[in-house]
Scaffold this active site. Structure first.
Site, PDB file in Angstrom:
ATOM      1  N   GLY A 109      -0.669   6.012  -3.875  1.00  0.00           N
ATOM      2  CA  GLY A 109      -1.101   6.176  -5.248  1.00  0.00           C
ATOM      3  C   GLY A 109      -2.434   5.512  -5.522  1.00  0.00           C
ATOM      4  O   GLY A 109      -3.209   5.981  -6.364  1.00  0.00           O
ATOM      5  N   SER A 110      -2.719   4.443  -4.805  1.00  0.00           N
ATOM      6  CA  SER A 110      -3.994   3.738  -4.985  1.00  0.00           C
ATOM      7  C   SER A 110      -5.178   4.653  -4.736  1.00  0.00           C
ATOM      8  O   SER A 110      -6.124   4.702  -5.529  1.00  0.00           O
ATOM      9  CB  SER A 110      -4.071   2.526  -4.043  1.00  0.00           C
ATOM     10  N   TYR A 136      -0.943  -0.933 -13.829  1.00  0.00           N
ATOM     11  CA  TYR A 136      -1.159  -0.959 -12.378  1.00  0.00           C
ATOM     12  C   TYR A 136      -1.496   0.449 -11.907  1.00  0.00           C
ATOM     13  O   TYR A 136      -0.716   1.380 -12.100  1.00  0.00           O
ATOM     14  CB  TYR A 136       0.070  -1.466 -11.613  1.00  0.00           C
ATOM     15  N   GLU A 237       1.588   9.077 -12.512  1.00  0.00           N
ATOM     16  CA  GLU A 237       3.030   9.292 -12.328  1.00  0.00           C
ATOM     17  C   GLU A 237       3.506   8.727 -10.990  1.00  0.00           C
ATOM     18  O   GLU A 237       4.599   9.048 -10.526  1.00  0.00           O
ATOM     19  CB  GLU A 237       3.323  10.797 -12.381  1.00  0.00           C
ATOM     20  N   VAL A 238       2.683   7.882 -10.370  1.00  0.00           N
ATOM     21  CA  VAL A 238       2.959   7.410  -9.013  1.00  0.00           C
ATOM     22  C   VAL A 238       4.330   6.757  -8.897  1.00  0.00           C
ATOM     23  O   VAL A 238       5.084   7.023  -7.965  1.00  0.00           O
ATOM     24  CB  VAL A 238       1.854   6.432  -8.549  1.00  0.00           C
ATOM     25  N   THR A 293      -9.217  10.248   7.390  1.00  0.00           N
ATOM     26  CA  THR A 293      -9.004  11.088   8.574  1.00  0.00           C
ATOM     27  C   THR A 293      -7.593  11.643   8.668  1.00  0.00           C
ATOM     28  O   THR A 293      -7.395  12.804   9.035  1.00  0.00           O
ATOM     29  CB  THR A 293      -9.320  10.269   9.846  1.00  0.00           C
TER      30      THR A 293
END
Length: 431
Positions: A109-110, A136, A237-238, A293
């Protein structure tokens, strides 16, 4: 302390540790974790919701096993494969929106939030981000700089971030949550009217800041302001989305359709996977501006497709609503004076622990309760200093929910009675 924990202390970097008790696990199945000494633990965190389908879910096992046997490469950076494209198509079918849209695939999510924020800045030509206190959104880049939790902990905020107060019905700043909502929206209006805002990023339920559920209609009113000023809204919405709140998406509660929606945690079924769904004009440009990657790799995307199919096919949102209601009802029935509030939606429940004499937050009690719960056979953590965050796997049974209530009730009683070693608890700082 066991040999394994000592080995961990000797080799694993402290900057990636958030420990509440000496938890060692060797396996898991459903809502059960098995410790290295063979003890079974009821999982009431689901690894901060990342193991949303529980542990060893057969649909995820089958999908990952199939994918890993003949994985065509390790990512979607310079090639396409059926599961990366298929996952994006699945998300577009499940996430409401208008116009031509695209899906960014990442690892957590970050990075999904970071990419969404940077995309808004590029598309609008503006830099200021409206976020919320105690929010957060991630631990890297711009996402970290607009996360109120990190700023509270001493991280330097993004220089172009503006933080608004998030309305808290249990602890309204002005004594009236309606006044708090009005004040928040007035501040948002002032900033939006200035013509400098690139986007607004918001959690429909403020998770790590204390599992705060805003008043009904708050998100809709904020969204209307964004529309009025032609500023995109990013809905994070993570942690709280994909079935957990009793609906497929948490933003559905207020009937809004955000411009960009970000996902993570449960989407990967325990594997690293995230996504951002939004307008093509934002997520297509500039080319090659967000390169990882192994993003969109065959194994994680196969897991993601299995997770989405299971959530929808097994109607896990409805299950979350039903079992979550029973769990909340049981927690209310504990009727303990140290419980100030039980709140949440579905299987996202916050239990706020207080000093009954003053009504003030009681972080020491929260630390002792989660420690004692671990000793009694359950894994649960606290957020916001004094709020137990109860987010079990979406497959938790009614019987397991009943056991969760019993363990939490006993843990509170034991902590209050002084049966928890506070010196031992102090070794695990948590937040």
């Amino acid at each position: 302390m066991s040999t394994l924990y000592q080995r961990d202390e000797a080799v694993i970097a402290g900057i990636e540790k958030l420990r509440f008790f000496p938890l060692e696990v060797r396996s898991g199945l459903g809502s059960t974790l098995v410790s290295t000494d063979g003890r079974e633990l009821l999982d009431l965190s689901a690894t901060w919701t990342a193991s949303g389908l529980g542990h060893g879910h057969p649909a995820v096992v089958e999908a990952v096993s199939r994918a890993i046997r003949s994985a065509p490469g390790a990512g979607g950076l310079s090639a396409v494969h059926p599961d990366s494209v298929g996952l994006a198509e699945d998300l577009l079918a499940l996430v409401p929106g208008v116009g031509e849209r695209r899906v960014y695939l990442g690892h957590a999510g970050s990075d999904a939030n970071d990419v969404a924020l940077r995309a808004c800045r590029h598309a609008t030509g503006r830099r200021t981000v409206i976020a919320f206190e105690h929010s957060y959104h991630g631990g890297v880049g711009v996402a970290m700089g607009v996360s109120g939790v990190h700023v509270d902990a001493g991280v330097r905020p993004d220089p172009d971030a503006v933080f608004l107060p998030y309305p808290n019905p249990y602890r309204p700043d002005d004594g009236d949550v309606r006044a708090d909502v009005a004040r928040c929206l007035e501040l948002a209006e002032q900033h939006l009217a200035g013509g400098t805002i690139a986007c607004v990023i918001v959690e429909p339920i403020l998770s790590d800041g204390g599992l705060i559920v805003p008043p009904d209609g708050f998100l809709a009113k904020l969204h209307a302001l964004c529309r009025r000023h032609d500023v995109p809204m990013i809905c994070d919405e993570v942690k709280m989305g994909l079935g957990r709140p009793g609906t497929l998406h948490a933003f559905e509660h207020d009937g809004v359709v955000p411009d960009i929606v970000t996902f993570g945690k449960v989407l990967g079924g325990g594997l690293p996977l995230s996504a951002a769904v939004g307008p093509a004009e934002m997520l297509d440009h500039p080319p090659a501006a967000a390169l990882l990657t192994t993003a969109g790799n065959p194994v994680s995307t196969a897991a993601g497709r299995a997770v989405l199919a299971t959530i929808v096919g097994d109607d896990l949102p409805q299950r979350a609503a039903k079992v979550g209601a029973l769990l909340a009802q049981g927690l209310h029935a504990l009727n303990d004076e140290h419980i100030g509030d039980v709140r949440g939606r579905g299987l996202a429940i916050g239990l706020e622990l207080i000093d009954p004499g003053t009504g003030e937050r009681n972080p020491q009690l929260a630390a002792e309760v989660v420690y004692r719960a671990w000793q009694l056979g359950a894994v649960v953590y606290y957020v916001g200093g004094n709020v137990l965050e109860i987010t079990p796997p979406l497959v938790i049974t009614e019987a397991e929910a009943g056991r969760a209530v019993e363990i939490i009730g006993a843990a509170i009683a034991d902590a209050v009675a002084g049966r928890v070693n506070s010196e031992e608890v102090a070794r695990y700082a948590g937040w």
